[in-house]
Design an enzyme around this catalytic site. Sequence first.
Site, PDB file in Angstrom:
ATOM      1  N   ALA A   1       0.825  -1.223   0.000  1.00  0.00           N
ATOM      2  CA  ALA A   1       0.000   0.000   0.000  1.00  0.00           C
ATOM      3  C   ALA A   1       0.852   1.263   0.000  1.00  0.00           C
ATOM      4  O   ALA A   1       0.388   2.335  -0.369  1.00  0.00           O
ATOM      5  CB  ALA A   1      -0.915  -0.007   1.224  1.00  0.00           C
TER       6      ALA A   1
ATOM      7  N   ALA B   1     -16.605  -0.869  16.405  1.00  0.00           N
ATOM      8  CA  ALA B   1     -17.889  -0.968  17.094  1.00  0.00           C
ATOM      9  C   ALA B   1     -18.328  -2.415  17.109  1.00  0.00           C
ATOM     10  O   ALA B   1     -18.229  -3.117  16.095  1.00  0.00           O
ATOM     11  CB  ALA B   1     -18.934  -0.125  16.369  1.00  0.00           C
TER      12      ALA B   1
ATOM     13  N   ARG C   1     -21.374  -5.186  19.114  1.00  0.00           N
ATOM     14  CA  ARG C   1     -22.599  -5.194  19.916  1.00  0.00           C
ATOM     15  C   ARG C   1     -22.277  -5.305  21.413  1.00  0.00           C
ATOM     16  O   ARG C   1     -22.853  -4.603  22.222  1.00  0.00           O
ATOM     17  CB  ARG C   1     -23.493  -6.358  19.480  1.00  0.00           C
ATOM     18  CG  ARG C   1     -24.955  -6.009  19.631  1.00  0.00           C
ATOM     19  CD  ARG C   1     -25.862  -7.086  19.092  1.00  0.00           C
ATOM     20  NE  ARG C   1     -25.698  -7.283  17.655  1.00  0.00           N
ATOM     21  CZ  ARG C   1     -25.779  -8.482  17.052  1.00  0.00           C
ATOM     22  NH1 ARG C   1     -25.973  -9.561  17.753  1.00  0.00           N
ATOM     23  NH2 ARG C   1     -25.648  -8.576  15.753  1.00  0.00           N
TER      24      ARG C   1
ATOM     25  N   VAL D   1     -19.000 -10.377  -2.679  1.00  0.00           N
ATOM     26  CA  VAL D   1     -19.332 -11.479  -3.601  1.00  0.00           C
ATOM     27  C   VAL D   1     -18.236 -12.546  -3.562  1.00  0.00           C
ATOM     28  O   VAL D   1     -17.055 -12.244  -3.778  1.00  0.00           O
ATOM     29  CB  VAL D   1     -19.488 -10.970  -5.053  1.00  0.00           C
ATOM     30  CG1 VAL D   1     -19.893 -12.117  -5.975  1.00  0.00           C
ATOM     31  CG2 VAL D   1     -20.507  -9.842  -5.136  1.00  0.00           C
TER      32      VAL D   1
ATOM     33  N   GLY E   1     -19.816 -20.245  11.061  1.00  0.00           N
ATOM     34  CA  GLY E   1     -19.848 -18.813  10.707  1.00  0.00           C
ATOM     35  C   GLY E   1     -19.999 -18.555   9.214  1.00  0.00           C
ATOM     36  O   GLY E   1     -19.743 -17.459   8.742  1.00  0.00           O
TER      37      GLY E   1
ATOM     38  N   ASP F   1     -29.358 -14.548  -0.675  1.00  0.00           N
ATOM     39  CA  ASP F   1     -27.951 -14.147  -0.617  1.00  0.00           C
ATOM     40  C   ASP F   1     -27.308 -14.266  -2.008  1.00  0.00           C
ATOM     41  O   ASP F   1     -26.611 -13.348  -2.464  1.00  0.00           O
ATOM     42  CB  ASP F   1     -27.216 -15.036   0.395  1.00  0.00           C
ATOM     43  CG  ASP F   1     -25.736 -14.750   0.464  1.00  0.00           C
ATOM     44  OD1 ASP F   1     -25.352 -13.728   1.058  1.00  0.00           O
ATOM     45  OD2 ASP F   1     -24.948 -15.541  -0.098  1.00  0.00           O
TER      46      ASP F   1
ATOM     47  N   LYS G   1     -25.771 -11.272  -4.606  1.00  0.00           N
ATOM     48  CA  LYS G   1     -24.444 -11.319  -5.240  1.00  0.00           C
ATOM     49  C   LYS G   1     -24.568 -11.281  -6.760  1.00  0.00           C
ATOM     50  O   LYS G   1     -23.775 -10.622  -7.446  1.00  0.00           O
ATOM     51  CB  LYS G   1     -23.696 -12.568  -4.777  1.00  0.00           C
ATOM     52  CG  LYS G   1     -23.375 -12.525  -3.274  1.00  0.00           C
ATOM     53  CD  LYS G   1     -22.940 -13.887  -2.763  1.00  0.00           C
ATOM     54  CE  LYS G   1     -22.601 -13.850  -1.283  1.00  0.00           C
ATOM     55  NZ  LYS G   1     -22.469 -15.186  -0.706  1.00  0.00           N
TER      56      LYS G   1
HETATM   57  N1  HSE Z   1     -23.715 -16.778   3.840  1.00  0.00           N
HETATM   58  C1  HSE Z   1     -22.782 -16.523   2.812  1.00  0.00           C
HETATM   59  C2  HSE Z   1     -22.417 -17.849   2.151  1.00  0.00           C
HETATM   60  C3  HSE Z   1     -21.551 -15.863   3.396  1.00  0.00           C
HETATM   61  O1  HSE Z   1     -22.713 -18.891   2.708  1.00  0.00           O
HETATM   62  O2  HSE Z   1     -21.873 -17.827   1.064  1.00  0.00           O
HETATM   63  C4  HSE Z   1     -20.689 -15.224   2.381  1.00  0.00           C
HETATM   64  O3  HSE Z   1     -21.325 -14.196   1.696  1.00  0.00           O
END
Ligand code: HSE
Length: 436
Positions: free
Chosen positions: A33, A43, A45, A132, A187, A201, A205
Site C-alpha cells: 500500500a 464498534a 454489539r 461477492v 460462521g 444471498d 451477489k
Molecule cells: N452466507 C454466505 C455464504 C456468506 O454462505 O456464502 C458469504 O457471503
Amino acid sequence: MEPVKVGLLGLGTVGCGTVDVLRRNAREIARRAGRGIEVVAAAARDPGRPRPCDTRGIRLTDDARVVVEDPEVEIVVELIGGDTLTRELVLRAIELGKHVVTANKALIALHGNEIFAQAQERGVMVAFEAAVAGGIPIIKAIREGLAGNTILWLAGIINGTGNFILTEMRDKGRSFEDVLAEAQRLGYAEADPTFDVEGIDAAHKLTILASIAFGIPLQFKKVYTEGISGITQEDVAYAGELGYRIKHLGIARRSNGAVELRVHPTLIPQRRLIANVDGVMNAVLVTGDAVGPTLYYGAGAGADPTASAVVADLVDVVRVMTTDPGNRVPHLAFQPDAITDLPIRSMDDVETAYYLRLRAIDRPGVLADVTRILGDLEVSIEAILQKEPEPGARDVPIVLLTHRTIERRMNTAIREIEALPTITAPVRRIRVESLQ
Ligand code: HSE
C-alpha cells in the site's frame, strides 16, 4: 508516513478476521500500500465480550455512529450486515468524506445505486470485493481484468452455505437441517439462514456481478430467485445416475438486447470443472467474447478468506486516496453516465433444458400421456428413467430430461401433466444447463 486510520463497524467473524489479517500481514500490506493500515476504532454489539482476535490498541464502542464520526478514522469498514442501519452509516461516512469498504452484499444490491451516486459526488471510494464470493477477487477480475471484453454470460456457485449443504447431502447422505446447523456454527451462514437456503444471498451477489459485467444498474428485485430447500436426496441421486450434479447457481446472460438474471438449483454435467466445486467453496465462470470462458475458484465464506478481500480493498483505497477521483476505477466498472438500463428478460421467456421428476401410477399408457403433452408443446425429450416402486407404493418415480425449451412452454406442460389422473404428486422441475 503515518499509517492510514481505519474504523471497523462489526467485530464478528469477518471483523475479527480483518483485525487478524491486518496484524499478521502488516509488513507485506505496508509494502504494497505504501503506508501501514491500522484499525484505531471498532464498534461491536458487546464490546466487553472476549473475542478470538487481538483488539489491543483499538478503541471499542457499542455505537457504530461513534466510529463513523471519529475524526481520526479515514476509512470506514462496514461488516455489520443488514441494509437499514448500514445504509445510514455508510451514507454518513460518505457525507463526511470518508472512504468505505464493505462486505455487505444486501446493502450494495439494494442501495448501491444511491450509495455510488453519493460517493461519486463526494469523491470517495466505496469498495465491496468481499460482498461477492468471499475471498475470490471476482469483482476486480470482471471490472478490471476483463475490461477489454464484452461479457456474454456468467454463472456462479456464490453461496457457500448452500453448496456445503448440497455437497454433504450428496456425499454423506446427511440431512439438510444437520448440515445447515454446522454451517451456522462455522460462521458461513447468514444471520437469517433462509437468505442462504432460499437463494436471497445468491441473488444479492448476482445483482452485483451482473451490474459490473454488463454496465446495468443494480436491480435485485428483478432477479428470479429459487432456493435449495426443496431439493431431496432422491433428486441428488437421480441427477448422479444421469451424469449430472445439482448446484445452486446464479446465472446472468446477455442476449438479443436483454439480460437474464436467475438464481436456482441447476443440473450441470458432472464433467464440468464447476460441477466439482464442493463444500463451502465458491466458483464463478465468466465468458467474455475475447477471452472465452474463465473460471475463478476459492473460499466463499469464513473469517480469513473474507478478510482477504476486505484487506485487498483497503490496500486499493490507500493506494489511490490521493488521486483525482475522476481518474479512479468506476465503482460499477462502467462510467456512471454510461450505465445502460437494458431490459431484464422475464423468466417465462428464458430458454433452458429441464429435469422433471414425476410420480405416476404404474400402468400402460401413463408415459404415453406424458410424452404426448410434451410433444404437442414441441418439448423434445432427451432421456427417461423409470425407477422401481418403493415397497408398498402404488406409484413409481419417473425422471425425464428434456432438450432446451422456453420456460413458458414448460410451465404449460407441467400444468397439463399434473392434471393427469395418473400423476399422484406435484412435478419436481430443476433446470439443466450445459454451461458451454
Ligand atoms: N452466507 C454466505 C455464504 C456468506 O454462505 O456464502 C458469504 O457471503
